[in-house]
Design a protein around this motif. Structure first.
Motif, PDB file in Angstrom:
ATOM      1  N   VAL A 494       0.855  -1.189   0.000  1.00 11.54           N
ATOM      2  CA  VAL A 494       0.000   0.000   0.000  1.00 11.54           C
ATOM      3  C   VAL A 494       0.889   1.235   0.000  1.00 11.54           C
ATOM      4  CG1 VAL A 494      -1.781   1.298   1.215  1.00 11.54           C
ATOM      5  CG2 VAL A 494      -1.860  -1.208   1.185  1.00 11.54           C
ATOM      6  N   PHE A 495       0.690   2.082  -0.973  1.00  8.66           N
ATOM      7  CA  PHE A 495       1.500   3.287  -1.095  1.00  8.66           C
ATOM      8  C   PHE A 495       1.207   4.263   0.043  1.00  8.66           C
ATOM      9  CE2 PHE A 495       1.765   2.040  -5.632  1.00  8.66           C
ATOM     10  CZ  PHE A 495       3.142   2.149  -5.798  1.00  8.66           C
ATOM     11  N   ARG A 497       0.502   7.911   1.743  1.00  8.44           N
ATOM     12  CA  ARG A 497      -0.480   8.916   1.321  1.00  8.44           C
ATOM     13  C   ARG A 497       0.188  10.161   0.742  1.00  8.44           C
ATOM     14  NH1 ARG A 497      -1.135  12.963   5.137  1.00  8.44           N
ATOM     15  NH2 ARG A 497      -0.089  12.616   7.132  1.00  8.44           N
ATOM     16  N   THR A 498       1.505  10.304   0.934  1.00 14.75           N
ATOM     17  CA  THR A 498       2.221  11.451   0.374  1.00 14.75           C
ATOM     18  C   THR A 498       3.010  11.024  -0.854  1.00 14.75           C
ATOM     19  OG1 THR A 498       4.244  11.138   1.666  1.00 14.75           O
ATOM     20  CG2 THR A 498       2.451  12.385   2.699  1.00 14.75           C
ATOM     21  N   PHE A 499       3.195  11.951  -1.775  1.00 14.53           N
ATOM     22  CA  PHE A 499       3.951  11.662  -2.981  1.00 14.53           C
ATOM     23  C   PHE A 499       5.409  11.346  -2.654  1.00 14.53           C
ATOM     24  CE2 PHE A 499       6.409  13.439  -6.677  1.00 14.53           C
ATOM     25  CZ  PHE A 499       6.147  12.390  -7.532  1.00 14.53           C
ATOM     26  N   GLU A 500       5.976  12.082  -1.720  1.00 16.28           N
ATOM     27  CA  GLU A 500       7.363  11.839  -1.338  1.00 16.28           C
ATOM     28  C   GLU A 500       7.521  10.443  -0.757  1.00 16.28           C
ATOM     29  OE1 GLU A 500       5.568  14.470  -0.576  1.00 16.28           O
ATOM     30  OE2 GLU A 500       6.527  15.922  -1.941  1.00 16.28           O
ATOM     31  N   GLY A 501       6.551  10.013   0.056  1.00 15.27           N
ATOM     32  CA  GLY A 501       6.601   8.665   0.603  1.00 15.27           C
ATOM     33  C   GLY A 501       6.488   7.614  -0.479  1.00 15.27           C
ATOM     34  N   CYS A 502       5.675   7.885  -1.513  1.00 14.43           N
ATOM     35  CA  CYS A 502       5.534   6.938  -2.629  1.00 14.43           C
ATOM     36  C   CYS A 502       6.856   6.767  -3.368  1.00 14.43           C
ATOM     37  CB  CYS A 502       4.456   7.418  -3.599  1.00 14.43           C
ATOM     38  SG  CYS A 502       2.790   7.402  -2.924  1.00 14.43           S
ATOM     39  N   LEU A 503       7.573   7.874  -3.590  1.00  9.67           N
ATOM     40  CA  LEU A 503       8.855   7.790  -4.283  1.00  9.67           C
ATOM     41  C   LEU A 503       9.838   6.922  -3.507  1.00  9.67           C
ATOM     42  CD1 LEU A 503       9.391  11.469  -5.562  1.00  9.67           C
ATOM     43  CD2 LEU A 503       8.545   9.483  -6.829  1.00  9.67           C
ATOM     44  N   GLN A 505       9.122   4.385  -1.822  1.00  7.74           N
ATOM     45  CA  GLN A 505       8.698   2.985  -1.903  1.00  7.74           C
ATOM     46  C   GLN A 505       8.984   2.345  -3.259  1.00  7.74           C
ATOM     47  OE1 GLN A 505       4.632   4.114  -0.570  1.00  7.74           O
ATOM     48  NE2 GLN A 505       4.772   2.349   0.807  1.00  7.74           N
ATOM     49  N   LEU A 506       9.425   3.140  -4.232  1.00  9.55           N
ATOM     50  CA  LEU A 506       9.620   2.602  -5.582  1.00  9.55           C
ATOM     51  C   LEU A 506      10.639   1.461  -5.640  1.00  9.55           C
ATOM     52  CD1 LEU A 506       9.373   5.794  -7.834  1.00  9.55           C
ATOM     53  CD2 LEU A 506       7.655   4.015  -7.424  1.00  9.55           C
ATOM     54  N   ASN A 597      -1.349  11.508  -9.136  1.00  7.70           N
ATOM     55  CA  ASN A 597      -2.749  11.181  -9.402  1.00  7.70           C
ATOM     56  C   ASN A 597      -3.053   9.709  -9.155  1.00  7.70           C
ATOM     57  OD1 ASN A 597      -5.343  11.802 -10.213  1.00  7.70           O
ATOM     58  ND2 ASN A 597      -4.916  11.551 -12.385  1.00  7.70           N
ATOM     59  N   ILE A 598      -2.049   8.850  -9.313  1.00  5.86           N
ATOM     60  CA  ILE A 598      -2.275   7.404  -9.275  1.00  5.86           C
ATOM     61  C   ILE A 598      -1.867   6.775  -7.945  1.00  5.86           C
ATOM     62  CG2 ILE A 598      -1.689   5.188 -10.346  1.00  5.86           C
ATOM     63  CD1 ILE A 598      -3.327   6.949 -12.174  1.00  5.86           C
ATOM     64  N   LEU A 599      -0.674   7.077  -7.451  1.00  5.26           N
ATOM     65  CA  LEU A 599      -0.083   6.245  -6.412  1.00  5.26           C
ATOM     66  C   LEU A 599      -0.580   6.473  -4.983  1.00  5.26           C
ATOM     67  CD1 LEU A 599       3.656   6.107  -7.575  1.00  5.26           C
ATOM     68  CD2 LEU A 599       1.709   4.684  -8.259  1.00  5.26           C
ATOM     69  N   PRO A 600      -0.644   7.695  -4.470  1.00  3.83           N
ATOM     70  CA  PRO A 600      -0.893   7.863  -3.030  1.00  3.83           C
ATOM     71  C   PRO A 600      -2.117   7.100  -2.530  1.00  3.83           C
ATOM     72  CG  PRO A 600      -0.237   9.949  -3.986  1.00  3.83           C
ATOM     73  CD  PRO A 600      -0.422   8.993  -5.133  1.00  3.83           C
ATOM     74  N   SER A 601      -1.906   6.326  -1.475  1.00  4.08           N
ATOM     75  CA  SER A 601      -2.943   5.569  -0.757  1.00  4.08           C
ATOM     76  C   SER A 601      -3.524   4.410  -1.547  1.00  4.08           C
ATOM     77  CB  SER A 601      -4.071   6.491  -0.281  1.00  4.08           C
ATOM     78  OG  SER A 601      -3.578   7.456   0.625  1.00  4.08           O
ATOM     79  N   ARG A 602      -3.053   4.172  -2.767  1.00  2.00           N
ATOM     80  CA  ARG A 602      -3.508   2.996  -3.498  1.00  2.00           C
ATOM     81  C   ARG A 602      -2.555   1.830  -3.246  1.00  2.00           C
ATOM     82  NH1 ARG A 602      -5.150   7.115  -7.201  1.00  2.00           N
ATOM     83  NH2 ARG A 602      -7.400   7.074  -7.499  1.00  2.00           N
ATOM     84  N   ALA A 603      -2.895   0.662  -3.790  1.00  2.00           N
ATOM     85  CA  ALA A 603      -2.115  -0.549  -3.534  1.00  2.00           C
ATOM     86  C   ALA A 603      -1.447  -1.028  -4.812  1.00  2.00           C
ATOM     87  CB  ALA A 603      -3.011  -1.643  -2.973  1.00  2.00           C
ATOM     88  N   PHE A 604      -0.145  -1.321  -4.723  1.00  2.00           N
ATOM     89  CA  PHE A 604       0.549  -2.030  -5.792  1.00  2.00           C
ATOM     90  C   PHE A 604       0.483  -3.512  -5.464  1.00  2.00           C
ATOM     91  CE2 PHE A 604       4.281  -4.081  -7.603  1.00  2.00           C
ATOM     92  CZ  PHE A 604       4.220  -3.648  -8.926  1.00  2.00           C
ATOM     93  N   PHE A 605       0.115  -4.350  -6.461  1.00  2.00           N
ATOM     94  CA  PHE A 605      -0.004  -5.779  -6.178  1.00  2.00           C
ATOM     95  C   PHE A 605       0.580  -6.601  -7.317  1.00  2.00           C
ATOM     96  CE2 PHE A 605      -3.925  -4.720  -8.442  1.00  2.00           C
ATOM     97  CZ  PHE A 605      -4.044  -5.757  -9.366  1.00  2.00           C
TER      98      PHE A 605
END
Length: 678
Positions: A494-495, A497-503, A505-506, A597-605
């Protein structure tokens, strides 16, 4: 199999709340054409082999009906005294309504020192000649500050907002006759309220004038100045009006459209069904609707390219809004209301599906009004499908609305664009029944499903994109839907909620994707197809759902360089760098916007066979990825013995152009399955 090769019913004149997926297939390749034709034959065979059952009356077992309330939730704070004010009940067999006579006052129009005095008279809409009256479209307002008026000789409490409206509407010398819902309906009588709501469309259609009351004027005098300028803007189409004045008027409109009236659910019907004159008022200033809207359109055309869209995005939280959602947010304010009025007047109504989409950002204190307030605008042949009854539970009312949408062959696509309660919700809703009170992602605090839709012109359903599919069973708890089983979810991240946090997790995302690619599908027959689908789309495309910033074209190739730059693995390529720093910054900004637009709070599976995708945050290991015919995106479901719970939509790399359906199902390599969803 509940499936047919029939196109979904189209609606006239109004945009959806997300882009209609209208595939324009490339038919130059004969093999591809034959594949489409083969799929159509297969879908037609499915219908022929499965005779449909005759419809049965539905018995709502979704939840026990709530007990009758003594008055509607929207007035529960007011000390209503219905018995002396309404000594006689209305006759539903005679289509009776009450009309309010507002007594004049020498201190009118707005002097509050003389309290409001009025009385009601019962009339029949069947009488000839028809009764003459004006209908008021307004906002109930604050329930915690009731004001006392005199109704039928007795004290009666109304909201401060209604009291203010009546003070401004009151004449100095003449009686005025109105229909006002809070006063002309005995709100304590549930049966009467049910009957009157069913008649609301006729009430507003029969009024000689509908008055749109926007509220009391602001103290700075801008409202008076603006109303005086509107006619000139329309007459001269903005010519001769200095730029500063145009900008000020545009800003005033933007402020006015933030007023509660524009967010109220019922105003859609009150405006759309007005068959005669509509006037818009703020304080003591009034203009006709055509002038009000005409001035806005002149101003909007002038100012649109000067940052209007950016204002909308900033005002509504920016992140998580797709291009289609931004367009609707702009139109919902005024353009969409005007479009709706035009369509209802010219075509006699709109589909419930469209109305639910159009109204998703509107508000209603009474949740059932999310459906009931739309009934009068439905096409005449469909209105009887919605029976107004405030004693029904909210989940039942919403389930009946969704069932009607499925009955009209519009269900899978409809559900794919709505926020769903999820399998673990404690709301009491079945997992396939949307909560229509929370259908705007930034307000609900959840990521919305629209960003996961494939770009316009593509659909995961392939040749089955326009199929009739799905029915709600008699228990009103179970949705029966036909589709394909794709795979089982294996890993979930689960990504943040912030864009910086998503980066940050890449790297984990890349590791999971690499592991997935090395997995070998168990089914040896399907293995070569699955391997081909899996290799079709690189990760940098998947992370933005293979869409450019506008959402209509595939992600451009320079996004790959941008991804590598964001990951810090290398500088830009020579071609990229040739565009200069400004060009590089623009590329990074565009790709970053899509990622936000896509990543924050969504799930990569990932799945057991090695597919990768992005889904809703409720996605868990062991969930099933499925394709429902007629939906543009796959759905993730959770198995629960012999039934399933709906988790939400997903973007799955490599299959969003319909290849799974076209190459496997239409060629009889896989069979469809009926899913029972609760």
């Amino acid at each position: 199999m509940i499936l047919g090769a029939r196109r979904q019913e189209s609606s006239v004149g109004l945009p959806l709340s997300w882009p209609i997926q209208t595939p324009s297939w490339n038919l130059e390749c004969g093999v591809f054409l034959e594949l489409r034709q083969s799929c159509s034959r297969q879908l037609r065979r499915s219908v022929t082999q499965s005779p449909s059952l005759p419809p049965k009356p539905r018995t709502s077992q979704l939840a026990s009906p709530s007990p009758p309330t003594s008055h509607p939730p929207q007035s529960h704070m007011l000390p209503v005294r219905p018995t002396p004010a309404y000594p006689t009940r209305l006759s539903p067999t005679r289509d009776e309504i009450r009309l309010l006579t507002l007594y004049p006052s020498p201190s009118a129009p707005e002097n509050s020192l003389s309290p409001i005095q009025c009385h009601t008279t019962m009339v029949s809409l069947l009488s000839s000649p028809s009764p003459l009256y004006e209908a008021l479209s307004y906002v109930w307002g604050d329930l915690f500050d009731p004001q006392s008026i005199t109704l039928n000789g007795h004290p009666f409490y109304v909201t401060s907002a209604l009291n203010t409206a009546l003070l401004h509407l009151r004449s100095r010398t003449e009686e005025r006759r109105f229909w006002v819902d809070a006063l002309c309906i005995n709100q304590a009588d549930v049966e009467e309220r049910n009957e009157q709501v069913r008649m609301m469309g006729r009430i507003y259609a029969g009024a000689r004038r509908v008055l749109v009351w926007l509220g009391a004027p602001e103290e700075d005098g801008r409202d008076e100045e603006a109303f005086e300028a509107l006619r000139g803007v329309v007459q001269w189409k903005g010519l001769g009006v200095e730029a500063r004045k145009m900008e000020e008027l545009f800003g005033w409109f933007f402020g006015v459209m933030e007023r509660p009236w524009f967010r109220r659910m019922w105003i859609m019907q009150e405006l759309a069904l007005a068959s005669q004159e509509v006037r818009v008022g703020c304080g003591r200033w009034w203009v006709d609707w055509e002038t009000f809207v005409g001035a806005w359109k002149v101003l909007a055309r002038t100012e649109f390219e000067m940052g209007f869209k950016e204002q909308v995005v900033r005002r509504h939280g920016g992140e998580g809004l797709d291009g289609g959602e931004v367009e609707v947010l702009m139109k919902v304010k005024l353009d969409l209301l005007d479009d709706l009025r035009r369509v209802v007047v010219e075509h006699g109504g709109q589909s419930l599906r469209q109305l639910l989409l159009i109204s998703r950002s509107s508000q209603a204190t009474e949740p059932r009004d999310r459906v009931y307030a739309l009934r009068g605008m439905m096409r005449e042949e469909d209105r009887d499908a919605i029976v107004v009854d405030y004693r029904k539970s909210i989940p039942v009312v919403f389930a009946e609305a969704v069932a009607h949408v499925f009955d009209k062959s519009q269900g899978p696509y409809f559900l794919s664009g709505l926020l769903l309660p999820g399998p673990d919700s404690e709301s009491g809703f079945p997992s396939w029944v949307p909560d229509f009170t929370a259908q705007v992602a930034y307000e609900a605090g959840r990521p919305g499903p629209l960003a996961l839709h494939p770009r316009q012109g593509t659909s995961a359903s392939g040749g089955g994109f326009d199929c009739v599919n799905g029915e709600v069973l008699e228990d009103m708890k179970t949705l029966k839907i036909e589709g394909l089983f794709l795979d089982i979810v294996e890993d979930v991240l689960v990504f943040d909620r912030t864009f910086e946090g998503c980066l940050q997790q890449l790297p984990q995302v890349e590791a999971l994707a690499d592991q997935a690619r090395r997995r070998t599908p168990v089914d040896t027959t399907l293995r070569p197809y699955f391997q081909s689908f899996k290799q079709e789309e690189p990760l940098w495309r998947t992370l933005v759902c293979n869409k450019d910033k506008g959402g209509t074209n595939p992600a451009p190739i320079f996004y790959e360089d941008t991804y590598e730059v964001l990951r810090g693995r290398r500088d830009a390529s020579p071609e990229y760098a040739e565009r200069g720093q400004e060009g590089m910054d623009q590329f990074i900004q565009d790709y970053s916007w899509r990622l936000r637009n896509i990543l924050p709070s969504r799930a990569f599976f990932t799945t057991e066979s090695g597919f990768v995708g992005i889904g809703m945050p409720e996605t868990r290991k062991g969930d099933l990825v499925t394709i429902w015919f007629g939906a543009p995106v796959p759905f993730v479901v959770r198995p629960r013995e012999e039934i399933y719970s709906l988790v939400g939509v997903a973007y799955v790399a490599g299959i969003m152009d319909g290849g799974m359906v076209d190459e496997l199902y239409c060629e009889d390599l896989v069979d469809s399955k009926s899913f029972l969803v609760q």
